[in-house]
Design a protein around this motif. Structure first.
Motif, PDB file in Angstrom:
ATOM      1  N   SER A 452       0.816  -1.214   0.000  1.00  0.00           N
ATOM      2  CA  SER A 452       0.000   0.000   0.000  1.00  0.00           C
ATOM      3  C   SER A 452       0.848   1.262   0.000  1.00  0.00           C
ATOM      4  N   SER A 453       1.995   1.223   0.676  1.00  0.00           N
ATOM      5  CA  SER A 453       2.834   2.434   0.784  1.00  0.00           C
ATOM      6  C   SER A 453       3.449   2.827  -0.549  1.00  0.00           C
ATOM      7  N   LEU A 454       3.494   1.889  -1.520  1.00  0.00           N
ATOM      8  CA  LEU A 454       4.075   2.191  -2.822  1.00  0.00           C
ATOM      9  C   LEU A 454       3.020   2.473  -3.887  1.00  0.00           C
ATOM     10  N   ARG A 455       1.750   2.226  -3.594  1.00  0.00           N
ATOM     11  CA  ARG A 455       0.690   2.560  -4.538  1.00  0.00           C
ATOM     12  C   ARG A 455       0.427   4.063  -4.478  1.00  0.00           C
ATOM     13  N   PHE A 456      -0.245   4.561  -5.488  1.00  0.00           N
ATOM     14  CA  PHE A 456      -0.485   6.001  -5.565  1.00  0.00           C
ATOM     15  C   PHE A 456      -1.881   6.366  -5.064  1.00  0.00           C
ATOM     16  N   PHE A 457      -1.924   7.458  -4.289  1.00  0.00           N
ATOM     17  CA  PHE A 457      -3.156   8.079  -3.826  1.00  0.00           C
ATOM     18  C   PHE A 457      -2.973   9.596  -3.974  1.00  0.00           C
ATOM     19  N   ALA A 458      -4.065  10.328  -3.991  1.00  0.00           N
ATOM     20  CA  ALA A 458      -3.997  11.785  -4.061  1.00  0.00           C
ATOM     21  C   ALA A 458      -5.066  12.379  -3.152  1.00  0.00           C
ATOM     22  N   GLY A 459      -4.977  13.713  -2.966  1.00  0.00           N
ATOM     23  CA  GLY A 459      -5.913  14.415  -2.097  1.00  0.00           C
ATOM     24  C   GLY A 459      -5.228  14.918  -0.850  1.00  0.00           C
ATOM     25  N   GLY A 460      -5.630  16.104  -0.372  1.00  0.00           N
ATOM     26  CA  GLY A 460      -5.045  16.690   0.829  1.00  0.00           C
ATOM     27  C   GLY A 460      -4.351  17.998   0.520  1.00  0.00           C
ATOM     28  N   ASP A 461      -3.835  18.641   1.560  1.00  0.00           N
ATOM     29  CA  ASP A 461      -3.291  19.992   1.392  1.00  0.00           C
ATOM     30  C   ASP A 461      -1.994  20.030   0.607  1.00  0.00           C
ATOM     31  N   GLN A 462      -1.302  18.897   0.451  1.00  0.00           N
ATOM     32  CA  GLN A 462      -0.087  18.857  -0.362  1.00  0.00           C
ATOM     33  C   GLN A 462      -0.340  18.225  -1.725  1.00  0.00           C
ATOM     34  N   SER A 463      -1.603  17.996  -2.047  1.00  0.00           N
ATOM     35  CA  SER A 463      -1.955  17.329  -3.301  1.00  0.00           C
ATOM     36  C   SER A 463      -3.094  18.089  -3.974  1.00  0.00           C
ATOM     37  N   THR A 482      -8.401   1.344  -3.671  1.00  0.00           N
ATOM     38  CA  THR A 482      -7.405   0.294  -3.888  1.00  0.00           C
ATOM     39  C   THR A 482      -5.998   0.842  -4.144  1.00  0.00           C
ATOM     40  N   GLY A 483      -5.881   2.154  -4.378  1.00  0.00           N
ATOM     41  CA  GLY A 483      -4.597   2.700  -4.825  1.00  0.00           C
ATOM     42  C   GLY A 483      -4.454   2.489  -6.323  1.00  0.00           C
ATOM     43  N   GLY A 484      -3.587   3.266  -6.965  1.00  0.00           N
ATOM     44  CA  GLY A 484      -3.487   3.198  -8.410  1.00  0.00           C
ATOM     45  C   GLY A 484      -2.078   3.028  -8.921  1.00  0.00           C
ATOM     46  N   ARG A 485      -1.994   2.686 -10.233  1.00  0.00           N
ATOM     47  CA  ARG A 485      -0.713   2.525 -10.913  1.00  0.00           C
ATOM     48  C   ARG A 485      -0.142   3.879 -11.366  1.00  0.00           C
ATOM     49  N   TYR A 486      -1.023   4.827 -11.687  1.00  0.00           N
ATOM     50  CA  TYR A 486      -0.582   6.074 -12.304  1.00  0.00           C
ATOM     51  C   TYR A 486      -1.074   7.274 -11.496  1.00  0.00           C
ATOM     52  N   LEU A 487      -0.233   8.266 -11.406  1.00  0.00           N
ATOM     53  CA  LEU A 487      -0.545   9.484 -10.653  1.00  0.00           C
ATOM     54  C   LEU A 487      -0.236  10.699 -11.511  1.00  0.00           C
ATOM     55  N   ALA A 488      -1.137  11.689 -11.481  1.00  0.00           N
ATOM     56  CA  ALA A 488      -0.883  12.964 -12.152  1.00  0.00           C
ATOM     57  C   ALA A 488      -1.569  14.075 -11.358  1.00  0.00           C
ATOM     58  N   VAL A 489      -0.792  15.064 -10.924  1.00  0.00           N
ATOM     59  CA  VAL A 489      -1.322  16.182 -10.140  1.00  0.00           C
ATOM     60  C   VAL A 489      -0.706  17.471 -10.658  1.00  0.00           C
ATOM     61  N   ALA A 490      -1.513  18.524 -10.764  1.00  0.00           N
ATOM     62  CA  ALA A 490      -1.018  19.855 -11.137  1.00  0.00           C
ATOM     63  C   ALA A 490      -1.718  20.890 -10.276  1.00  0.00           C
ATOM     64  N   SER A 491      -1.026  21.995 -10.009  1.00  0.00           N
ATOM     65  CA  SER A 491      -1.588  23.027  -9.137  1.00  0.00           C
ATOM     66  C   SER A 491      -0.998  24.380  -9.484  1.00  0.00           C
ATOM     67  N   VAL A 492      -1.799  25.444  -9.326  1.00  0.00           N
ATOM     68  CA  VAL A 492      -1.296  26.808  -9.460  1.00  0.00           C
ATOM     69  C   VAL A 492      -1.942  27.647  -8.365  1.00  0.00           C
ATOM     70  N   GLU A 493      -1.140  28.514  -7.768  1.00  0.00           N
ATOM     71  CA  GLU A 493      -1.612  29.373  -6.676  1.00  0.00           C
ATOM     72  C   GLU A 493      -1.068  30.779  -6.875  1.00  0.00           C
ATOM     73  N   TYR A 494      -1.913  31.767  -6.606  1.00  0.00           N
ATOM     74  CA  TYR A 494      -1.522  33.181  -6.691  1.00  0.00           C
ATOM     75  C   TYR A 494      -1.810  33.840  -5.356  1.00  0.00           C
ATOM     76  N   SER A 495      -0.863  34.680  -4.882  1.00  0.00           N
ATOM     77  CA  SER A 495      -1.088  35.399  -3.629  1.00  0.00           C
ATOM     78  C   SER A 495      -0.582  36.825  -3.744  1.00  0.00           C
ATOM     79  N   TYR A 496      -1.163  37.684  -2.908  1.00  0.00           N
ATOM     80  CA  TYR A 496      -0.828  39.116  -2.927  1.00  0.00           C
ATOM     81  C   TYR A 496      -0.924  39.639  -1.489  1.00  0.00           C
ATOM     82  N   PRO A 497       0.020  40.472  -1.041  1.00  0.00           N
ATOM     83  CA  PRO A 497      -0.028  40.975   0.340  1.00  0.00           C
ATOM     84  C   PRO A 497      -1.167  41.968   0.545  1.00  0.00           C
ATOM     85  N   VAL A 498      -1.900  41.776   1.639  1.00  0.00           N
ATOM     86  CA  VAL A 498      -2.949  42.728   2.007  1.00  0.00           C
ATOM     87  C   VAL A 498      -2.548  43.549   3.226  1.00  0.00           C
ATOM     88  N   THR A 499      -1.613  43.042   4.025  1.00  0.00           N
ATOM     89  CA  THR A 499      -0.964  43.797   5.102  1.00  0.00           C
ATOM     90  C   THR A 499       0.491  43.351   5.138  1.00  0.00           C
TER      91      THR A 499
END
Length: 563
Positions: A452-463, A482-499
């Motif tokens: 299980s530790s080598l199968r792929f899962f996704a979801g959560g604050d780092q995924s 069941t976990g999977g053979r293939y994993l694909a994750v993409a993310s984009v984040e934008y931030s701007y100071p307000v104080t």
């Protein structure tokens, strides 16, 4: 075009407005405003004040080659003046004389600087660029060790009858200095380590780049809290400059604490890292890391031995223990490992060859409990670059790992596993962008025996935010993960100071885990707030996730740097 300038007189606390008419826009007009801002305005004596305005405008415009402008100040009322400007012809450069003479009669070290400024005949006179060129030549001289560099002649000859100006800039570099005595700290433990890392030696040609490399190598060892390698120019003799190496040891024991909270069943998370930089006089070090949450507990211990150098070439040994009860995964795993880290000179990428022995007891979904033994050799390539401290404003991290297992070499299955991830952080002024990619694949004919530790899962604050931790995966007939053979994750984040201490953020994540190459991704999007606390950024995200089953809302709280 008309522009206005307002300022308060220090003498009379009187606000005065200047209307500029006819001034060339851009740097010329900006310079006029700067000169006028520095003037004191009396309550009487307007004729004298008018002369002061003329003189200030003329001086400001001469910087950019306007030597014969027509300046007409006009008082509208006590607190308002109009300045009409007819720029006149702009003085152009005649063929300049720019030369740096070196003892070996080679100017290559300075030629690139001179070419960069491109002060050629026919261009308008720009005294700002002239001064910047002088500074750039002096900086290049100090960078390369020409500590006796000086200008023998530096002037601008203006011929108003021909509306031309000639730049004369002649310099003598003096000899290029070499490294003299290298003064090491009186510390027997650190002395051997520093000597093994130093990229320069007595007699070498002085170079700021090599000096910076030496400083960075010492910092990267993890042994020192403060590092400073610097030239003592005041004590230079016979074209040799001594170097002084100053280091301050880190405390005997160093701790790093992190954590996070999620609105799903994972609950709070806690992470504690400990490291002892110096275990013995040979430079060995050791550390440990504990991770604990409601569903997962980890213990990892490592021992490090420096080889060619402690910063980039060393061996390490690991022991790990993991317990996980998450969704439809139950596992209990012991790990023993050995690693060899090395990084070639002038290379950005770290290489890690490893051999890992794993014994894992696991059950996934409705599969019966299994015990897996794997001997996994592999290779990792990694790169990490950053700047900006805890609240970094630039950086990136990339990792590529290949793992193998063979059933005829103390393993229960044949397997090839590849993972790759990349994170980037870039800033444009106050705008900050973070994007990341993660991919993975497992090749085997016995997937049901892959732990299980080598199968792929996704979801959560780092995924994929908006989903529970490890909640994205293929399912069986009963809907269990069941976990999977293939994993694909993409993310984009934008931030701007307000104080000064808070940034507002928005993000979009997408990811899939499947048993085929292409699958419809789950999408997570939301908003966030980042608090720049004294111990590092604290991130709070509210995400809404959607996949082909349902729509979810999750709160994620994490602590630590973006990369």
């Amino acid at each position: 075009m008309t522009s206005w300038l307002c300022f308060s007189s220090l003498a009379w606390a009187q606000t005065v407005s200047f209307e500029l008419q006819g001034a060339p826009q851009g740097p010329v007009a900006d310079n006029i405003r700067a000169y006028l801002q520095g003037m004191d305005v009396p309550l009487s004596g307007y004729s004298r004040f008018s002369d002061q305005v003329k003189k200030a405008c003329q001086q400001a415009m001469q910087v950019y080659g306007y030597y014969e402008p027509l300046i007409e100040p006009e008082r509208i009322k006590d607190d308002q003046w109009r300045v009409k400007i007819t720029p006149g012809a702009q003085v152009l450069l005649a063929e300049p004389q720019i030369r740096v003479t070196t003892p070996d009669l080679k100017q290559s070290a300075f030629t690139s600087v001179i070419k960069e400024f491109n002060l050629r005949a026919g261009k308008p006179l720009n005294q700002v660029q002239y001064e910047k060129l002088k500074t750039a030549l002096q900086t290049r001289a100090l960078t390369l060790g020409y500590f006796d560099f000086q200008f023998s002649q530096s002037e601008i000859r203006v011929n108003l009858s021909e509306q031309s100006a000639q730049i004369i800039l002649l310099a003598e570099s003096g000899p290029r200095y070499r490294i003299g005595e290298i003064r090491m700290p009186e510390d027997e433990i650190a002395l051997e380590l520093i000597g093994s890392l130093q990229p320069l030696h007595s007699g070498d040609v002085y170079s700021v780049e090599k000096l910076a490399e030496f400083n960075n190598l010492l910092r990267e060892t993890g042994y020192f809290q403060r590092v400073l390698v610097r030239p003592i120019v005041a004590e230079a003799k016979n074209a040799h400059v001594p170097l002084e190496v100053n280091v301050t040891h880190k405390p005997r024991d160093n701790f790093d604490v992190g954590g996070g909270v999620s609105s799903d069943d994972e609950g709070p998370r806690f992470r504690l890292k400990w490291r002892r930089p110096w275990v013995n006089p040979f430079g060995h070090s050791m550390g440990a890391e504990i991770f604990a949450s409601q569903k997962e507990q980890n213990l990892a211990v490592d021992y490090r031995l420096p080889l060619e150098d402690a910063a980039k070439n060393y061996a390490s040994f690991q022991f790990g223990y993991q317990v996980l009860h998450e969704e439809d995964t139950v596992l209990d795993k012991f790990t023993l490992g050995a690693q060899r880290h090395w990084q070639p000179l002038d290379a950005d990428w770290q290489r890690i060859a490893f051999l890992r022995l794993e014994r894992e007891t696991f059950s996934q979904a409705n599969e019966p409990e299994q015990v897996s033994n794997l001997l996994i050799p592999g290779l990792t390539l990694s790169r990490y670059r950053h700047r900006g401290g805890l609240d970094m404003d630039w950086g990136d991290r990339q990792t590529l790992t290949v793992e193998l297992a063979a059933d005829d070499v103390y393993s229960d299955i044949n397997m090839l596993r590849i993972t790759a991830n990349s994170r980037w952080l870039r800033s444009i002024d106050e705008h900050r962008f973070v994007w990341r990619f993660e991919a993975g694949a497992i090749a085997t004919n016995e997937f049901d025996q892959v732990p299980s530790s080598l199968r792929f899962f996704a979801g959560g604050d780092q995924s994929v935010r908006g989903f529970r931790y490890r909640s994205l995966s293929p399912t069986d007939a009963q809907g269990d993960l069941t976990g999977g053979r293939y994993l694909a994750v993409a993310s984009v984040e934008y931030s701007y100071p307000v104080t000064d201490s808070w940034r507002a953020a928005v993000f979009v994540d997408a990811g899939s885990v499947s048993n085929k190459f292409a699958a419809d991704p789950a999408i997570g999007a939301g908003i966030g707030a980042i608090w720049l606390s004294p111990v590092g950024p604290v991130r709070v995200y509210l995400g809404r996730g959607k996949n082909d089953i349902d729509t979810y809302t999750r709160l994620h709280i994490t602590m630590g740097p973006a990369l």
